[in-house]
Design a protein around this motif. Structure first.
Motif, short mmCIF file in Angstrom:
data_model
loop_
_atom_site.label_atom_id
_atom_site.label_comp_id
_atom_site.label_asym_id
_atom_site.label_seq_id
_atom_site.Cartn_x
_atom_site.Cartn_y
_atom_site.Cartn_z
N ILE A 73 0.85 -1.18 0.00
CA ILE A 73 0.00 0.00 0.00
C ILE A 73 0.89 1.23 0.00
N ARG A 74 0.69 2.09 -1.01
CA ARG A 74 1.46 3.33 -1.09
C ARG A 74 0.50 4.50 -0.90
N ARG A 75 0.82 5.36 0.08
CA ARG A 75 -0.01 6.52 0.37
C ARG A 75 0.85 7.77 0.44
N ARG A 76 0.32 8.87 -0.09
CA ARG A 76 0.97 10.16 0.07
C ARG A 76 0.27 10.85 1.24
N ILE A 77 1.05 11.17 2.27
CA ILE A 77 0.52 11.74 3.50
C ILE A 77 0.55 13.27 3.42
N ARG A 78 -0.46 13.91 3.95
CA ARG A 78 -0.52 15.37 3.94
C ARG A 78 0.65 15.93 4.74
N PRO A 79 1.30 16.96 4.21
CA PRO A 79 2.42 17.57 4.94
C PRO A 79 1.99 17.97 6.35
N GLY A 80 2.82 17.64 7.31
CA GLY A 80 2.54 17.94 8.71
C GLY A 80 1.81 16.83 9.44
N SER A 81 1.29 15.84 8.69
CA SER A 81 0.55 14.74 9.31
C SER A 81 1.43 13.52 9.57
N GLU A 82 2.71 13.62 9.25
CA GLU A 82 3.60 12.46 9.38
C GLU A 82 3.68 11.90 10.80
N PRO A 83 3.80 12.73 11.85
CA PRO A 83 3.88 12.14 13.20
C PRO A 83 2.63 11.33 13.57
N GLU A 84 1.47 11.84 13.21
CA GLU A 84 0.23 11.11 13.51
C GLU A 84 0.15 9.82 12.70
N TYR A 85 0.59 9.89 11.43
CA TYR A 85 0.58 8.70 10.59
C TYR A 85 1.56 7.65 11.12
N GLU A 86 2.72 8.11 11.57
CA GLU A 86 3.71 7.18 12.15
C GLU A 86 3.11 6.45 13.36
N ALA A 87 2.36 7.18 14.20
CA ALA A 87 1.72 6.55 15.36
C ALA A 87 0.70 5.51 14.90
N ALA A 143 -10.44 4.48 8.89
CA ALA A 143 -11.23 5.69 9.15
C ALA A 143 -10.38 6.76 9.83
N ARG A 144 -9.43 6.33 10.65
CA ARG A 144 -8.54 7.28 11.32
C ARG A 144 -7.40 7.75 10.41
N VAL A 145 -7.03 6.90 9.44
CA VAL A 145 -5.94 7.24 8.51
C VAL A 145 -6.42 8.19 7.41
N THR A 146 -7.64 8.01 6.95
CA THR A 146 -8.16 8.74 5.80
C THR A 146 -7.94 10.26 5.86
N PRO A 147 -8.19 10.93 7.01
CA PRO A 147 -7.97 12.38 7.03
C PRO A 147 -6.51 12.79 6.86
N LEU A 148 -5.59 11.86 7.07
CA LEU A 148 -4.17 12.18 6.96
C LEU A 148 -3.62 11.96 5.56
N VAL A 149 -4.39 11.30 4.71
CA VAL A 149 -3.91 10.87 3.39
C VAL A 149 -4.26 11.92 2.34
N ASP A 150 -3.24 12.35 1.62
CA ASP A 150 -3.43 13.27 0.51
C ASP A 150 -3.85 12.50 -0.74
N GLU A 151 -3.26 11.32 -0.92
CA GLU A 151 -3.59 10.50 -2.09
C GLU A 151 -3.23 9.05 -1.81
N GLN A 152 -4.12 8.13 -2.19
CA GLN A 152 -3.81 6.70 -2.16
C GLN A 152 -3.13 6.41 -3.50
N VAL A 153 -1.83 6.21 -3.49
CA VAL A 153 -1.08 6.05 -4.72
C VAL A 153 -1.36 4.70 -5.35
N SER A 154 -1.28 3.64 -4.56
CA SER A 154 -1.56 2.31 -5.12
C SER A 154 -1.84 1.33 -4.00
N PHE A 155 -2.52 0.27 -4.36
CA PHE A 155 -2.84 -0.82 -3.44
C PHE A 155 -2.71 -2.09 -4.27
N GLU A 156 -1.71 -2.90 -3.97
CA GLU A 156 -1.42 -4.07 -4.79
C GLU A 156 -1.36 -5.32 -3.92
#
Length: 196
Positions: free
Chosen positions: A22-36, A92-105
């Protein structure tokens, strides 16, 4: 933004190992929350029967694309995660942090050895090349571990039942192939693998 797996049981046997990439582009500034949330996903995945590990490829400086690799022993185990309420709540918790779902393979079997994670558009090498390269790499590893566990360690392991004697040998083969041999061999043979 989120994608679901299209499980095609006619293509892959339910008992074949499979990796979800799964490749996701995370919104700038949301990286710490995404890491958690990645740490939380790892804990959730560890409770799924048949889960075999997680890998995370973090973005290069200035980039925001994360790659999550989840390995399962079978398509059935992967489907259990894909359809689980825990995953739905996590997404549901990840979706607000994602700028784009690049791919899901989904990648069957040992394909993850051959697919560079940073190159989602790169086609898989022909299966016959993957099989030939795996055989060429596995043969010397299998011979040397066979000698080690069959001859060199016979005084210590010779009285063990055959299935028990085979277990440490398989552990050494799998770890050697996954972490040492195949990464080196696929780098060495990258040009040949890319030629279709």
């Amino acid at each position: 933004m989120t994608a679901s797996l299209d499980f095609q049981f006619q293509e892959h046997q339910p008992a074949d190992p499979i990796s979800l990439v799964i490749r996701r582009r995370i919104r700038p500034g949301s990286e710490p929350e995404y890491e958690a949330l990645l740490t939380e996903a790892n804990a959730l995945l560890s409770r799924i029967p048949g889960h075999r590990g997680v890998g995370v490829i973090r973005p290069a400086p200035g980039e925001h694309e994360y790659t999550l690799l989840a390995r399962f022993d079978s398509l059935t185990s992967a489907a259990a995660w894909e359809l689980s309420p825990e995953r739905a709540a996590w997404l549901a918790r990840v979706t607000p942090l994602v700028d784009e779902q690049v791919s899901f393979e989904k990648q069957p079997g040992l394909d993850f050895w051959f697919t560079p994670p940073a190159a989602p558009q790169l086609r898989q090498p022909p299966r016959w090349k993957m099989a030939l390269l795996t055989l060429a790499a596995l043969y010397p590893v299998s011979l040397s571990t066979g000698w080690l566990f069959g001859e060199a360690l016979r005084p210590w392991l010779g009285h063990w039942p055959t299935p028990l004697r085979a277990l440490p040998q398989m552990v050494v083969v799998v770890l050697s192939m996954t972490y040492l041999v195949m990464p080196a061999v696929t780098r060495w043979a990258a040009g040949w693998l890319r030629k279709m």
